[in-house]
Design a protein around this motif. Structure first.
Motif, PDB file in Angstrom:
ATOM      1  N   MET A   1       0.830  -1.204   0.000  1.00 55.04           N
ATOM      2  CA  MET A   1       0.000   0.000   0.000  1.00 55.04           C
ATOM      3  C   MET A   1       0.870   1.262   0.000  1.00 55.04           C
ATOM      4  O   MET A   1       0.591   2.224  -0.710  1.00 55.04           O
ATOM      5  CB  MET A   1      -0.932  -0.008   1.210  1.00 55.04           C
ATOM      6  N   TYR A   2       1.931   1.231   0.836  1.00 48.42           N
ATOM      7  CA  TYR A   2       2.825   2.382   0.894  1.00 48.42           C
ATOM      8  C   TYR A   2       3.465   2.627  -0.465  1.00 48.42           C
ATOM      9  O   TYR A   2       3.586   3.779  -0.917  1.00 48.42           O
ATOM     10  CB  TYR A   2       3.903   2.152   1.948  1.00 48.42           C
ATOM     11  N   GLU A   3       3.879   1.548  -1.131  1.00 46.08           N
ATOM     12  CA  GLU A   3       4.510   1.677  -2.444  1.00 46.08           C
ATOM     13  C   GLU A   3       3.539   2.251  -3.466  1.00 46.08           C
ATOM     14  O   GLU A   3       3.918   3.068  -4.321  1.00 46.08           O
ATOM     15  CB  GLU A   3       5.019   0.304  -2.899  1.00 46.08           C
ATOM     16  N   LEU A   8       1.815   6.781  -6.692  1.00 48.18           N
ATOM     17  CA  LEU A   8       0.742   7.711  -7.048  1.00 48.18           C
ATOM     18  C   LEU A   8       1.216   9.152  -6.885  1.00 48.18           C
ATOM     19  O   LEU A   8       0.957  10.006  -7.747  1.00 48.18           O
ATOM     20  CB  LEU A   8      -0.488   7.462  -6.172  1.00 48.18           C
ATOM     21  N   GLY A   9       1.910   9.428  -5.788  1.00 43.60           N
ATOM     22  CA  GLY A   9       2.441  10.768  -5.575  1.00 43.60           C
ATOM     23  C   GLY A   9       3.421  11.168  -6.661  1.00 43.60           C
ATOM     24  O   GLY A   9       3.397  12.305  -7.149  1.00 43.60           O
ATOM     25  N   GLY A 191      -4.844   7.343 -10.019  1.00 45.07           N
ATOM     26  CA  GLY A 191      -4.574   8.760 -10.260  1.00 45.07           C
ATOM     27  C   GLY A 191      -5.754   9.457 -10.904  1.00 45.07           C
ATOM     28  O   GLY A 191      -6.142  10.561 -10.505  1.00 45.07           O
ATOM     29  N   GLY A 192      -6.354   8.813 -11.912  1.00 41.48           N
ATOM     30  CA  GLY A 192      -7.531   9.390 -12.556  1.00 41.48           C
ATOM     31  C   GLY A 192      -8.691   9.534 -11.587  1.00 41.48           C
ATOM     32  O   GLY A 192      -9.376  10.569 -11.571  1.00 41.48           O
ATOM     33  N   ALA A 193      -8.906   8.503 -10.763  1.00 42.24           N
ATOM     34  CA  ALA A 193     -10.013   8.544  -9.796  1.00 42.24           C
ATOM     35  C   ALA A 193      -9.792   9.644  -8.761  1.00 42.24           C
ATOM     36  O   ALA A 193     -10.726  10.359  -8.391  1.00 42.24           O
ATOM     37  CB  ALA A 193     -10.146   7.185  -9.106  1.00 42.24           C
ATOM     38  N   VAL A 194      -8.557   9.781  -8.305  1.00 40.30           N
ATOM     39  CA  VAL A 194      -8.242  10.816  -7.311  1.00 40.30           C
ATOM     40  C   VAL A 194      -8.446  12.209  -7.895  1.00 40.30           C
ATOM     41  O   VAL A 194      -9.013  13.094  -7.243  1.00 40.30           O
ATOM     42  CB  VAL A 194      -6.784  10.656  -6.804  1.00 40.30           C
ATOM     43  N   LEU A 195      -8.026  12.418  -9.132  1.00 44.35           N
ATOM     44  CA  LEU A 195      -8.193  13.716  -9.772  1.00 44.35           C
ATOM     45  C   LEU A 195      -9.672  14.082  -9.916  1.00 44.35           C
ATOM     46  O   LEU A 195     -10.064  15.223  -9.655  1.00 44.35           O
ATOM     47  CB  LEU A 195      -7.523  13.713 -11.147  1.00 44.35           C
TER      48      LEU A 195
END
Length: 220
Positions: A1-3, A8-9, A191-195
């Motif tokens: 999860m951390y990776e 993602l960052g 990334g798309g979902a977060v955006l």
């Protein structure tokens, strides 16, 4: 999860990820274009309808039930249906997004109109105001808070759903979700979902602040 979070960052902050026709900036502009245009079209349909039925009291049952039917429509199914009928274009996407946005606008506009105190409308008529004057000078100003809430809800729903443009090979932030799924790239999908989520929340907070500012002098 951390990776995954670390990757993602890196994906979100990489300079190369923000440039070009496939960059975040370009995809974000496409997403906002789809969302704003669909919401404007929905407002052009839903606002007059909600004002009409709220002012006259006629057609409320039909309009509200049509609005409920619009909420129940499967968005992707509607896109596919219009796509099969009209071919490859943005039309299916806009039809689906408008159909999604209209119910919230109609129901909140109608609710705002019916919430106006009948005594206030009677007093306006007693002063010699005609029907259209009562509508635009009395009912509409008093109903505006609920009307704006409907527009706000509609826009946020559309922003969250505009990813379907990528389903029929167009752009927007949904491109990252669908391309990432096809490439089994979890970072791109996330990334798309977060955006999309960030844009939806940012617009919601902005419109909420604007609504509070515009009606700050009104009493509850």
């Amino acid at each position: 999860m951390y990776e995954l979070i670390k990757n993602l960052g890196t994906w979100l902050t990489s300079g190369s990820q923000w440039t070009g026709t496939d960059g975040i900036a370009h995809r974000l502009a496409e997403h906002l274009q789809y969302s704003l245009l669909a919401t404007l079209v929905a407002a052009a349909i839903g606002l007059p309808l909600g004002l009409l039925i709220g002012h006259t009291g006629k057609g409320a049952f039909l309009a509200i039930n049509l609005a409920s039917f619009g909420r129940a429509l499967p968005t992707v199914g509607l896109v596919v249906l219009v796509f099969l009928a009209g071919g490859l274009s943005m039309l299916p996407v806009y039809v689906a997004l408008v159909a999604l946005a209209v119910p919230a606008i109609v129901t909140n506009t109608y609710a705002g109109m019916t919430a106006v105190d009948p005594d206030v409308k009677d007093a306006a008529r007693g002063q010699g105001m005609r029907g259209h004057q009562v509508l635009f000078q009395v009912e509409l100003p008093l109903a505006l808070p609920l009307i704006m809430t409907g527009l706000r809800l509609a826009l946020i729903q559309v922003v969250a759903t505009a990813t379907i443009a990528a389903y029929v090979s167009f752009g927007g932030l949904g491109r990252y979700v669908f391309d990432g799924l096809a490439q089994r790239d979890l970072v791109q999908v996330l990334g798309g979902a977060v955006l999309v989520a960030v844009i939806a929340v940012a617009l919601d907070l902005s419109l909420s602040a604007l609504q509070r500012f515009l009606f700050r002098h009104r009493t509850a």
